[in-house]
Design a protein around this motif. Structure first.
Motif, mmCIF file in Angstrom:
data_model
loop_
_atom_site.group_PDB
_atom_site.id
_atom_site.type_symbol
_atom_site.label_atom_id
_atom_site.label_comp_id
_atom_site.label_asym_id
_atom_site.label_seq_id
_atom_site.Cartn_x
_atom_site.Cartn_y
_atom_site.Cartn_z
ATOM 1 N N ALA A 237 -2.472 29.734 -5.360
ATOM 2 C CA ALA A 237 -1.743 30.997 -5.176
ATOM 3 C C ALA A 237 -0.309 30.767 -4.725
ATOM 4 N N CYS A 238 -0.029 29.577 -4.178
ATOM 5 C CA CYS A 238 1.319 29.267 -3.688
ATOM 6 C C CYS A 238 2.069 28.310 -4.603
ATOM 7 N N GLU A 239 1.511 28.023 -5.780
ATOM 8 C CA GLU A 239 2.192 27.125 -6.716
ATOM 9 C C GLU A 239 3.224 27.892 -7.538
ATOM 10 N N HIS A 240 4.284 27.190 -7.931
ATOM 11 C CA HIS A 240 5.346 27.802 -8.735
ATOM 12 C C HIS A 240 5.894 26.746 -9.684
ATOM 13 N N ASP A 241 6.711 27.161 -10.599
ATOM 14 C CA ASP A 241 7.340 26.203 -11.493
ATOM 15 C C ASP A 241 8.205 25.251 -10.677
ATOM 16 N N PRO A 242 8.266 23.978 -11.050
ATOM 17 C CA PRO A 242 9.039 23.013 -10.267
ATOM 18 C C PRO A 242 10.486 23.457 -10.072
ATOM 19 N N ALA A 243 10.963 23.344 -8.825
ATOM 20 C CA ALA A 243 12.350 23.679 -8.507
ATOM 21 C C ALA A 243 13.144 22.387 -8.337
ATOM 22 N N THR A 244 14.443 22.485 -8.385
ATOM 23 C CA THR A 244 15.306 21.330 -8.193
ATOM 24 C C THR A 244 16.238 21.586 -7.020
ATOM 25 N N GLU A 271 13.730 24.386 0.823
ATOM 26 C CA GLU A 271 14.836 25.298 1.118
ATOM 27 C C GLU A 271 14.272 26.625 1.592
ATOM 28 N N LYS A 272 14.951 27.205 2.576
ATOM 29 C CA LYS A 272 14.531 28.461 3.193
ATOM 30 C C LYS A 272 15.150 29.620 2.436
ATOM 31 N N ILE A 273 14.300 30.471 1.848
ATOM 32 C CA ILE A 273 14.765 31.644 1.111
ATOM 33 C C ILE A 273 14.093 32.863 1.737
ATOM 34 N N GLY A 274 14.841 33.610 2.518
ATOM 35 C CA GLY A 274 14.251 34.742 3.213
ATOM 36 C C GLY A 274 13.184 34.273 4.172
ATOM 37 N N THR A 275 11.946 34.756 3.967
ATOM 38 C CA THR A 275 10.843 34.349 4.833
ATOM 39 C C THR A 275 9.978 33.262 4.201
ATOM 40 N N THR A 276 10.448 32.672 3.125
ATOM 41 C CA THR A 276 9.656 31.697 2.377
ATOM 42 C C THR A 276 10.351 30.345 2.335
ATOM 43 N N LEU A 277 9.570 29.291 2.445
ATOM 44 C CA LEU A 277 10.077 27.931 2.275
ATOM 45 C C LEU A 277 9.607 27.417 0.921
ATOM 46 N N ARG A 278 10.526 26.975 0.105
ATOM 47 C CA ARG A 278 10.191 26.484 -1.237
ATOM 48 C C ARG A 278 10.468 24.991 -1.316
ATOM 49 N N VAL A 279 9.478 24.226 -1.739
ATOM 50 C CA VAL A 279 9.653 22.789 -1.916
ATOM 51 C C VAL A 279 10.532 22.546 -3.138
ATOM 52 N N VAL A 280 11.618 21.805 -2.937
ATOM 53 C CA VAL A 280 12.570 21.572 -4.029
ATOM 54 C C VAL A 280 12.691 20.098 -4.410
ATOM 55 N N ARG A 281 12.138 19.208 -3.590
ATOM 56 C CA ARG A 281 12.179 17.789 -3.966
ATOM 57 C C ARG A 281 11.092 17.055 -3.200
ATOM 58 N N THR A 282 10.421 16.148 -3.899
ATOM 59 C CA THR A 282 9.461 15.243 -3.272
ATOM 60 C C THR A 282 9.700 13.846 -3.816
ATOM 61 N N GLU A 283 9.887 12.893 -2.923
ATOM 62 C CA GLU A 283 10.081 11.505 -3.322
ATOM 63 C C GLU A 283 8.953 10.654 -2.751
ATOM 64 N N ILE A 284 8.395 9.802 -3.601
ATOM 65 C CA ILE A 284 7.280 8.934 -3.223
ATOM 66 C C ILE A 284 7.789 7.502 -3.141
ATOM 67 N N PHE A 285 7.555 6.860 -1.997
ATOM 68 C CA PHE A 285 7.948 5.463 -1.808
ATOM 69 C C PHE A 285 6.675 4.639 -1.649
ATOM 70 N N LYS A 286 6.422 3.763 -2.589
ATOM 71 C CA LYS A 286 5.223 2.938 -2.551
ATOM 72 C C LYS A 286 5.621 1.487 -2.322
ATOM 73 N N ARG A 287 5.219 0.963 -1.170
ATOM 74 C CA ARG A 287 5.523 -0.410 -0.772
ATOM 75 C C ARG A 287 7.037 -0.682 -0.763
ATOM 76 N N MET A 288 7.808 0.321 -0.465
ATOM 77 C CA MET A 288 9.254 0.159 -0.378
ATOM 78 C C MET A 288 9.621 -0.334 1.018
ATOM 79 N N PRO A 289 10.492 -1.330 1.151
ATOM 80 C CA PRO A 289 10.918 -1.794 2.472
ATOM 81 C C PRO A 289 11.467 -0.639 3.303
ATOM 82 N N PHE A 290 11.225 -0.702 4.607
ATOM 83 C CA PHE A 290 11.634 0.390 5.489
ATOM 84 C C PHE A 290 13.142 0.629 5.451
#
Length: 425
Positions: A237-244, A271-290
């Motif tokens: 119910a909270c899914e949407h088309d991918p944002a950038t 990003e905060k839009i009114g009363t809603t927070l929308r996920v606009v980017r997710t980055e995955i780091f797998k075995r990446m040095p700290f």
């Protein structure tokens, strides 16, 4: 090689007992990591080998589990030389998988479905309820699926139920304790090791380091009440088309969960839009040095729109969180995961999904990570949140999202939007 010889060679004694038990109704109370899915897949495939045009329907706790069960079924088909005519997963884009299907050359079929009362209807088939104790809405699923084995016109159908216990408040516990019509198989981790499972029990117990987890997950004790934190219905119910991430002028917040060798590091921006927070980017780091993870975080957090960064400072994350705070200053809030802090983070995340104040991309990986988080209430009333580790981490995307929501929250409510002074160009 004859099928019986293959069974003797591949299966452990307690798995062979399960496969060779021809009772119409069977229920298995099995420890984690003892091969529940492997044994139920063996029985279904061997039945298909002997019964052309047979149909088995498998309901798994989620999409990831359904696909993993089907992988074991394909291995068994190869082992007994049962020719596959085809395999397919039916879905629409990134939407929930409706089913995975194996078709054998002799006309037999196996369908695997993520547990859902709506998709469970309409079949007349042999049934496997895999990890039934953690299905969403198990009582509704039971009402929807049980008629599948009762149509007398299609012959006598079999019902197989297997699970590790998850407290008393579910249909699995009800069937195990109250229904004497079932042939019952109980396998603790100690039973499995005694019968040949190659595990070091003391090493495993020391690694768990939690008597409640050991008692429930490995000794098959019904010690608490467990439920899925976020059912699929709340998530989708909270899914949407991918944002950038674009220069919209909205306030930005970051949540970052830290992992290294076994788990993922996940950085999530909202990003905060009114009363809603929308996920606009997710980055995955797998075995990446700290050092590289820190630099990537600093590059994104340098944006003046970023108001706060909540970062996992537990264990190996402590040093990275300390360095992030030194470089980025007061906008960084290190969070150490404890029973108390995780309880607050995950309870708040549940409220945001219930109130639909969070929008997430329609991603199968994120959906499965969120759905895997379990809320456990022990016999003394302690609430904990846990997720099983798998090849894709430890619900790390869910942890990053919980941290993101905390970053955008103050005193139980979202931060008010802020105004950005734009520089002229």
């Amino acid at each position: 090689m004859e099928t019986e010889s293959i069974i003797d060679e591949i299966l452990l004694p307690y798995q062979r007992d399960w496969v060779r038990d021809e009772a119409r109704f069977k229920i298995g109370l099995w420890s984690r990591q003892t091969g529940k899915s492997f044994a139920t897949a063996a029985e279904a495939v061997l039945h298909c080998q002997l019964h052309p045009k047979a149909l088995w329907v498998v309901l798994s706790a989620g999409e990831r589990q359904a696909i993993e069960w089907m992988r074991k079924a394909k291995q068994w088909a190869e082992a007994v030389n049962l020719a596959l005519e085809g395999y397919r997963e039916l879905r629409s884009g990134e939407a929930l998988m409706t089913r995975a299907e194996i078709t054998f050359a002799n006309g037999a079929r196996i369908l695997a479905i993520p547990a859902n009362p709506d998709t469970a209807r309409g079949y007349s088939a042999n049934l496997v309820l895999d990890e039934f104790a953690i299905h969403d809405r198990p009582w509704d699923i039971w009402a929807a699926i049980y008629p599948s084995i009762t149509n007398p016109l299609n012959g006598e159908k079999k019902l197989r139920i297997v699970s590790t216990p998850k407290g008393m408040g579910n249909k699995f516990a009800d069937l195990w304790f109250k229904n004497e019509a079932y042939s019952k198989h109980k396998v603790t981790i100690e039973d499995a090791v005694r019968l040949g499972l190659p595990l070091n029990l003391e090493e495993l117990r020391a690694g768990v380091d939690d008597p409640d987890i050991w008692a429930q997950e490995y000794l098959c004790e019904f010690i608490d009440t467990t439920s899925v934190l976020l059912p699929y219905e709340l998530i989708t119910a909270c899914e949407h088309d991918p944002a950038t991430l674009t220069d919209t002028g909205h306030a930005l917040y970051i949540g970052m969960d830290i992992g290294r060798s076994k788990d993922l590091s996940v950085l999530t921006v909202g990003e905060k839009i009114g009363t809603t927070l929308r996920v606009v980017r997710t980055e995955i780091f797998k075995r990446m040095p700290f050092a590289e993870q820190l630099q990537r975080l600093c590059d994104i957090a340098a944006d003046p729109r970023v108001q706060r960064v909540c970062i996992d400072a537990t264990g190996i994350g402590a040093m990275l969180a300390e360095e992030a705070k030194r470089k980025l200053g007061g906008k960084v809030l290190p969070i150490t995961f404890t029973h108390k802090s995780k309880g607050e983070l995950y309870a708040a995340m549940r409220r945001h999904f219930e109130e639909r104040t969070i929008l997430i991309p329609a991603s199968r990986e994120l959906r499965e990570d969120l759905h895997a988080v379990q809320r456990n209430v022990s016999t003394n009333g302690t609430i904990t949140y846990r997720a099983a580790r798998n090849e894709d981490g430890h619900s790390d995307r869910a942890s990053a999202l919980a941290l993101l929501l905390h970053a955008a929250t103050k005193n139980g409510t979202f931060f008010l939007p802020f105004s950005i002074k734009r520089s002229s160009r």
